[in-house]
Design a protein around this motif. Structure first.
Motif, PDB file in Angstrom:
ATOM      1  N   ASN A 499       0.820  -1.211   0.000  1.00 39.57           N
ATOM      2  CA  ASN A 499       0.000   0.000   0.000  1.00 39.57           C
ATOM      3  C   ASN A 499       0.861   1.272   0.000  1.00 39.57           C
ATOM      4  N   ASP A 500       1.170   1.814   1.143  1.00 39.86           N
ATOM      5  CA  ASP A 500       1.942   3.067   1.176  1.00 39.86           C
ATOM      6  C   ASP A 500       3.320   2.874   1.811  1.00 39.86           C
ATOM      7  N   PRO A 526      -4.548  -3.284  -2.061  1.00 40.46           N
ATOM      8  CA  PRO A 526      -4.488  -1.821  -2.028  1.00 40.46           C
ATOM      9  C   PRO A 526      -3.108  -1.319  -2.469  1.00 40.46           C
ATOM     10  N   HIS A 528      -1.202   2.660  -2.691  1.00 40.33           N
ATOM     11  CA  HIS A 528      -1.371   4.101  -2.537  1.00 40.33           C
ATOM     12  C   HIS A 528      -0.523   4.808  -3.595  1.00 40.33           C
TER      13      HIS A 528
HETATM   14  C1  NAG Z   1      -3.240   2.821   2.201  1.00 36.80           C
HETATM   15  O1  NAG Z   1      -2.484   3.968   2.521  1.00 36.80           O
HETATM   16  C2  NAG Z   1      -3.251   5.167   2.603  1.00 36.80           C
HETATM   17  C3  NAG Z   1      -2.311   6.333   2.818  1.00 36.80           C
HETATM   18  O2  NAG Z   1      -1.552   6.185   3.956  1.00 36.80           O
HETATM   19  C4  NAG Z   1      -4.298   5.039   3.690  1.00 36.80           C
HETATM   20  O3  NAG Z   1      -5.087   6.199   3.759  1.00 36.80           O
HETATM   21  C5  NAG Z   1      -5.157   3.819   3.423  1.00 36.80           C
HETATM   22  O4  NAG Z   1      -6.063   3.639   4.482  1.00 36.80           O
HETATM   23  C6  NAG Z   1      -4.308   2.587   3.238  1.00 36.80           C
HETATM   24  N1  NAG Z   1      -5.132   1.479   2.838  1.00 36.80           N
HETATM   25  C7  NAG Z   1      -5.061   0.290   3.428  1.00 36.80           C
HETATM   26  C8  NAG Z   1      -6.021  -0.750   2.946  1.00 36.80           C
HETATM   27  O5  NAG Z   1      -4.255   0.040   4.303  1.00 36.80           O
END
Ligand code: NAG
Length: 544
Positions: A499-500, A526, A528
């Motif tokens: 993700n991030d 996911p 980001h």
């Molecule tokens: C992915 O990262 C974003 C940015 O930090 C966050 O807002 C989001 O909730 C994250 N998604 C998951 C599924 O962890």
């Protein structure tokens, strides 16, 4: 008689007749001798183009010379790795050439003079202790399952591989040379890769190309490369001294379908990388097995690399660290300083270049006059930064969520727009492209991005630059090191992204733990986009 149809000079004809005469009188000549006939055979680096009639003449003249001084000559069967087809006159060799080991790592064994009779690989030697443990060379070629029974059943038996002394080999297959009866040993001339594993893994692009032949190239190149600790050599793409050619690949445990993947990349790769190599499969191997099943005849392989998946898994590097069979070949050669261009994948370059040439790819445009980094003095920056996102959104599984994919594409588009014309974004849907188009796209890529999956195997076709990078997206908590290990072995930086959050080996606490949590194969991964775009920007601009 075919010989008479070729253009022979009068001298050749005389020699042939003389040779025949010698063969006729040879038994009589040898009757009084006290020691066995000894022929000096020089198996050295003869050019491969010697035509058969000449070879036969060479042999008869050698015999002629020998008969005149039967008493003094001594046997010297030299044991160099053969380059090109061997000219060993094995038919009349008084001693069958002993097997010798050119190089070994678990699952990867390069032999000179290996024999096979009735499906048993035979090492002819008077010193079996010169060879590694059999279980690190060979296995019964069953599909692997992770059960104690299956693991036990894959241990090699006396039918997988065995040792014979030179005397035993002579008794088994030797001819009565003095009475003009030839050895019952048949040379499979040239250089062979013998693949002793079933189709279980071979049917996949990753396993055949980025694992098996990645290991073959590392091992084959390394075995014929002088050890060196020269850091400069580690940083060069080549050209390096070329190893001998591979004339033949035998997939002994799988049929013609068994080494071909669905999309067809394996066949493309094999023919493009090794255009002149013959490929034999299980049926061909069975032919060789059946007609030697009585045990009184044998095949002789002058130079053969035996690869064995289960044996590689018995090694510490593959078995407990990487689960990559290529890692045994690569790490073994690297530890010995026998991989040229190890930090930039120079040893792999001949294979990659051959495939890319077939795909119609021209060498990458590289920027000149770039500032030189002390850590990476030789590879230049690319003239253009090309970000390629391999999308799996039209594939069957392992997809990003719809929003993540859209957000990622938007963030990447924004990045390249901000950077201007020296940046480019390709969103690649492999399913909709030809093989040539896929390879052309990957070959010019600087940053390759994708969800964990077979498409990332293309990373082995990236043309290296100073900042070549693979970014692999995983479901949170998941990790597998197929592409991580492969990228690193080519000197390509690899990031795992959840993700991030990104991680690369050597930064933070090292490699993540291998795990396949629920959702790993699913369609709700996911990612980001802004974080990934930032990672790419940092990697290129700040060379993190
Ligand atoms: C992915 O990262 C974003 C940015 O930090 C966050 O807002 C989001 O909730 C994250 N998604 C998951 C599924 O962890």
């Amino acid at each position: 008689m075919p010989i008479l149809r070729s253009k022979l000079t009068r001298r050749d004809v005389v020699l042939v007749l003389l040779g025949a005469l010698v063969m006729h009188f040879l038994p009589a000549l040898h009757q009084q001798e006290t020691s066995p006939v000894e022929i000096h055979i020089d198996t050295g680096r003869q050019p491969p183009q010697a035509a058969p009639p000449q070879r036969w003449l060479t042999q008869t003249t050698t015999l002629l010379a020998t008969t005149t001084r039967v008493e003094e000559t001594t046997t010297t069967v030299t044991a160099h790795p053969v380059v090109g087809p061997t000219l060993l006159p094995i038919d009349y060799a008084p001693e069958l050439p002993e097997t010798s080991l050119v190089a070994h790592a678990p699952g990867w064994t390069l032999f000179k003079n290996l024999y096979m009779s009735g499906d048993t690989l035979v090492i002819v030697t008077n010193t079996p202790s010169d060879f590694p443990e059999m279980r690190l060379m060979a296995s019964t070629p069953l599909a692997a399952e992770n059960t104690p029974e299956n693991i036990a059943m894959r241990e090699p038996t006396q039918y997988s591989m065995t040792f014979l002394t030179t005397e035993e080999a002579k008794r088994q297959w030797g001819g009565d040379i003095r009475n003009g009866r030839r050895n019952r040993v048949f040379s499979v001339e040239g250089n062979t890769v013998l693949v002793n594993e079933p189709g279980q893994f071979l049917r996949h692009y990753y396993h055949l190309v980025a694992e098996l032949f990645f290991g073959v190239q590392a091992f084959w190149h390394g075995a014929f490369t002088e050890p060196s600790t020269d850091a400069d050599r580690d940083e060069t793409l080549g050209p390096h001294a070329a190893p001998p050619p591979i004339h033949r690949v035998i997939f002994a445990r799988t049929n013609a379908d068994g080494w071909r993947d669905g999309p067809g990349f394996n066949a493309y790769f094999m023919r493009a990388a090794f255009p002149a190599a013959d490929i034999e499969v299980e049926e061909d191997w069975e032919d060789r097995v059946i007609i030697t099943a009585s045990g009184d005849r044998a095949w002789h392989f002058p130079l053969v690399l035996l690869t064995d998946r289960s044996a590689a898994h018995r090694g510490a590097i593959c078995g407990s660290q990487t689960q990559r069979i290529a890692a045994e070949a690569y790490e073994g050669m690297r530890a010995r300083g026998q991989l040229a261009g190890v930090r930039v994948g120079g040893w792999w370059d001949p294979v990659r270049s051959a495939v890319l040439r077939f795909a119609g790819v021209e060498p990458l445009a590289l920027a000149t006059a770039q500032p030189v980094l002390a850590t990476d003095p030789r590879l230049p920056m690319p003239a253009k930064i090309i970000v390629t996102y391999i999308s799996r959104q039209s594939a069957g599984n392992r997809k990003l969520t719809v929003e993540s994919h859209a957000g990622l594409v938007a963030a990447l588009q924004d990045l390249v727009r901000r950077k201007g014309p020296s940046w480019e974004l390709n969103v690649m849907e492999a399913e909709k492209m030809t093989k040539d188009q896929q390879l052309q796209a990957v070959a010019r890529t600087t940053i390759l991005l994708g969800v964990h999956g077979n498409g990332l195997t293309h990373l082995v076709m990236m043309q290296p630059t100073r900042i070549s990078t693979v970014i692999e997206m995983f479901y949170p908590g998941g990790f597998a090191h197929d592409y991580q290990w492969t990228a690193r072995a080519l000197g390509i930086r690899h990031y795992a992204v959840w993700n991030d959050t990104a991680r690369t080996e050597g930064v933070g606490e090292g490699k993540p733990r291998v795990d396949y949590p629920d959702g790993f194969q699913g369609n709700y991964i996911p990612a980001h986009g802004p974080a990934i775009a930032q990672l790419i920007e940092d990697r290129v601009e700040r060379r993190i």
